[in-house]
Enzyme design. Structure first.
Site, short mmCIF file in Angstrom:
data_model
loop_
_atom_site.label_atom_id
_atom_site.label_comp_id
_atom_site.label_asym_id
_atom_site.label_seq_id
_atom_site.Cartn_x
_atom_site.Cartn_y
_atom_site.Cartn_z
N ALA A 40 0.80 -1.23 0.00
CA ALA A 40 0.00 0.00 0.00
C ALA A 40 0.83 1.28 0.00
O ALA A 40 0.42 2.29 -0.57
CB ALA A 40 -0.93 -0.01 1.21
N PHE A 51 -5.23 1.61 4.43
CA PHE A 51 -6.28 1.49 5.45
C PHE A 51 -5.74 1.05 6.81
O PHE A 51 -6.44 1.09 7.80
CB PHE A 51 -7.44 0.60 4.99
CG PHE A 51 -7.14 -0.87 4.94
CD1 PHE A 51 -7.19 -1.63 6.10
CD2 PHE A 51 -6.83 -1.49 3.75
CE1 PHE A 51 -6.93 -2.98 6.06
CE2 PHE A 51 -6.56 -2.85 3.70
CZ PHE A 51 -6.61 -3.60 4.86
N GLN A 118 0.69 -6.35 -3.77
CA GLN A 118 -0.50 -6.60 -2.95
C GLN A 118 -1.60 -5.60 -3.31
O GLN A 118 -2.71 -5.71 -2.82
CB GLN A 118 -0.15 -6.43 -1.46
CG GLN A 118 0.89 -7.41 -0.94
CD GLN A 118 1.35 -7.04 0.47
OE1 GLN A 118 2.17 -6.15 0.66
NE2 GLN A 118 0.80 -7.71 1.46
N ASP A 121 -5.03 -1.60 -7.18
CA ASP A 121 -5.43 -0.35 -7.83
C ASP A 121 -5.00 -0.21 -9.29
O ASP A 121 -5.27 0.81 -9.92
CB ASP A 121 -4.90 0.83 -7.01
CG ASP A 121 -3.40 0.72 -6.73
OD1 ASP A 121 -2.66 0.23 -7.60
OD2 ASP A 121 -2.98 1.10 -5.61
N HIS A 136 -3.29 -10.05 -4.89
CA HIS A 136 -4.60 -9.81 -4.29
C HIS A 136 -5.65 -9.48 -5.35
O HIS A 136 -6.71 -8.97 -5.04
CB HIS A 136 -4.53 -8.67 -3.28
CG HIS A 136 -3.81 -9.04 -2.01
ND1 HIS A 136 -3.54 -8.14 -1.00
CD2 HIS A 136 -3.28 -10.22 -1.59
CE1 HIS A 136 -2.89 -8.75 -0.02
NE2 HIS A 136 -2.71 -10.01 -0.36
N CYS A 144 -19.30 -12.69 -12.30
CA CYS A 144 -20.52 -13.25 -11.72
C CYS A 144 -20.16 -14.61 -11.15
O CYS A 144 -19.61 -15.46 -11.85
CB CYS A 144 -21.57 -13.37 -12.82
SG CYS A 144 -23.03 -14.27 -12.25
N CYS A 147 -22.73 -17.44 -13.07
CA CYS A 147 -22.52 -17.91 -14.45
C CYS A 147 -21.10 -17.64 -14.95
O CYS A 147 -20.79 -17.93 -16.10
CB CYS A 147 -23.55 -17.28 -15.39
SG CYS A 147 -23.26 -15.54 -15.76
N SER A 210 5.54 -1.91 1.93
CA SER A 210 4.69 -2.94 2.56
C SER A 210 5.12 -3.13 4.00
O SER A 210 6.31 -3.18 4.31
CB SER A 210 4.83 -4.27 1.81
OG SER A 210 4.12 -5.29 2.51
N SER A 211 4.13 -3.23 4.88
CA SER A 211 4.45 -3.48 6.28
C SER A 211 4.77 -4.96 6.50
O SER A 211 5.16 -5.36 7.59
CB SER A 211 3.28 -3.05 7.17
OG SER A 211 2.11 -3.73 6.75
ZN ZN Z 1 -24.25 -14.22 -14.19
#
Ligand code: ZN
Length: 270
Positions: A40, A51, A118, A121, A136, A144, A147, A210-211
């Protein structure tokens, strides 16, 4: 401390490089394989809050570990998307920064084999990194779960804006899930296997922003270390890997990477 007296925008570039930066440049010049592992902290200069740091805007009102969870997505897609939609929108117009660009330049010069990130974005992609492992996942697509149809980010945003209940849905009406790894989910096996292989073969692993606290990614530097490679940690604040790091840089990631780049010749390994 540097004794450089220059001021103004060029001061950082003119300042004498720290011994840590010099040592890292030497390591990279002598290495067969260099790999970067980013977190991050690399995206913070692009205005994307980490965060895990306090005062991070939208992250303050809710606990992301609770809401960005696969169980919440399955049980309460409205609640999940109320939270995630805000994050999704916040990332829409973010641009890569000097740290992303420095890694692109290292790769272009043949001094960096791959970036493992990680971050979800897409900023490494946008900056132009070619060998990229997004452990990540990323916000580039959503799918979806019923499907398996996939949708690109722009289409997900359009469906998000048009949805009366704030849940972007597939044409089959099932809620779309962003292609990111949520809390409660396993990391993608293929990406992790690739990351593991890169770290095992790396002579130098650059851990940047990175931490190194989120497992299993946090274990990757140990893979390099145990295989006999060198681990460099470039991030603010302590990490569990500091004791194993041969180089430990604590400054701003953009300044540190730009200083590193300025020490490395244009074609050191060609
Ligand atoms: Zn679907």
């Amino acid at each position: 401390m540097s004794e450089a007296t220059a001021t103004g925008p060029w001061a950082a570039a003119l300042a004498a490089p720290s011994p840590g930066i010099r040592r890292l440049a030497d390591l990279i010049e002598g290495a067969g394989s260099v790999v970067a592992l980013t977190g991050a902290g690399v995206s913070v200069p692009s205005g994307i809050p980490d965060f895990r740091s306090p005062g991070s805007g939208i992250w303050e009102a809710v606990d992301p570990m609770e809401v960005a969870h696969i169980d919440v997505f399955r049980r309460e897609p409205e609640r999940f998307w109320t939270f995630y939609g805000a994050r999704f929108s916040a990332l829409e117009d973010r641009q890569p920064n000097g740290a992303h660009r420095a890694l692109v330049e290292l790769e272009r010069r043949g001094m960096l084999d791959a970036v493992i990130t990680q971050n979800i974005d897409m900023l490494h992609r946008r900056a132009g990194t070619r060998e990229l492992v997004e452990v990540h996942g990323s916000i580039a697509e959503a799918r979806c779960l019923r499907c398996t149809r996939r949708y690109e980010a722009a289409e997900v945003r359009a469906r998000l804006r048009a949805a009366p209940d704030g849940v972007p849905r597939c044409t089959c009406r099932s809620p779309l899930k962003p292609d990111v790894v949520l809390f409660g989910e396993l990391l993608p096996e293929r990406a992790m296997a690739r990351a593991h292989g890169l770290c095992e073969r790396a002579d130098v692993l650059l851990c940047i922003g990175s931490s190194l606290e989120v497992h299993p990614v946090a274990a990757l530097p140990l893979v390099t270390h145990r295989a006999g490679g060198s681990v460099a940690v470039i991030t603010r604040g302590p990490t569990p890997l500091d004791a194993q790091a041969v180089v430990r840089l604590d400054g701003d990631v953009v300044a540190e990477l730009e200083a590193l780049l300025s020490l490395l010749g244009p074609a050191a390994r060609v």
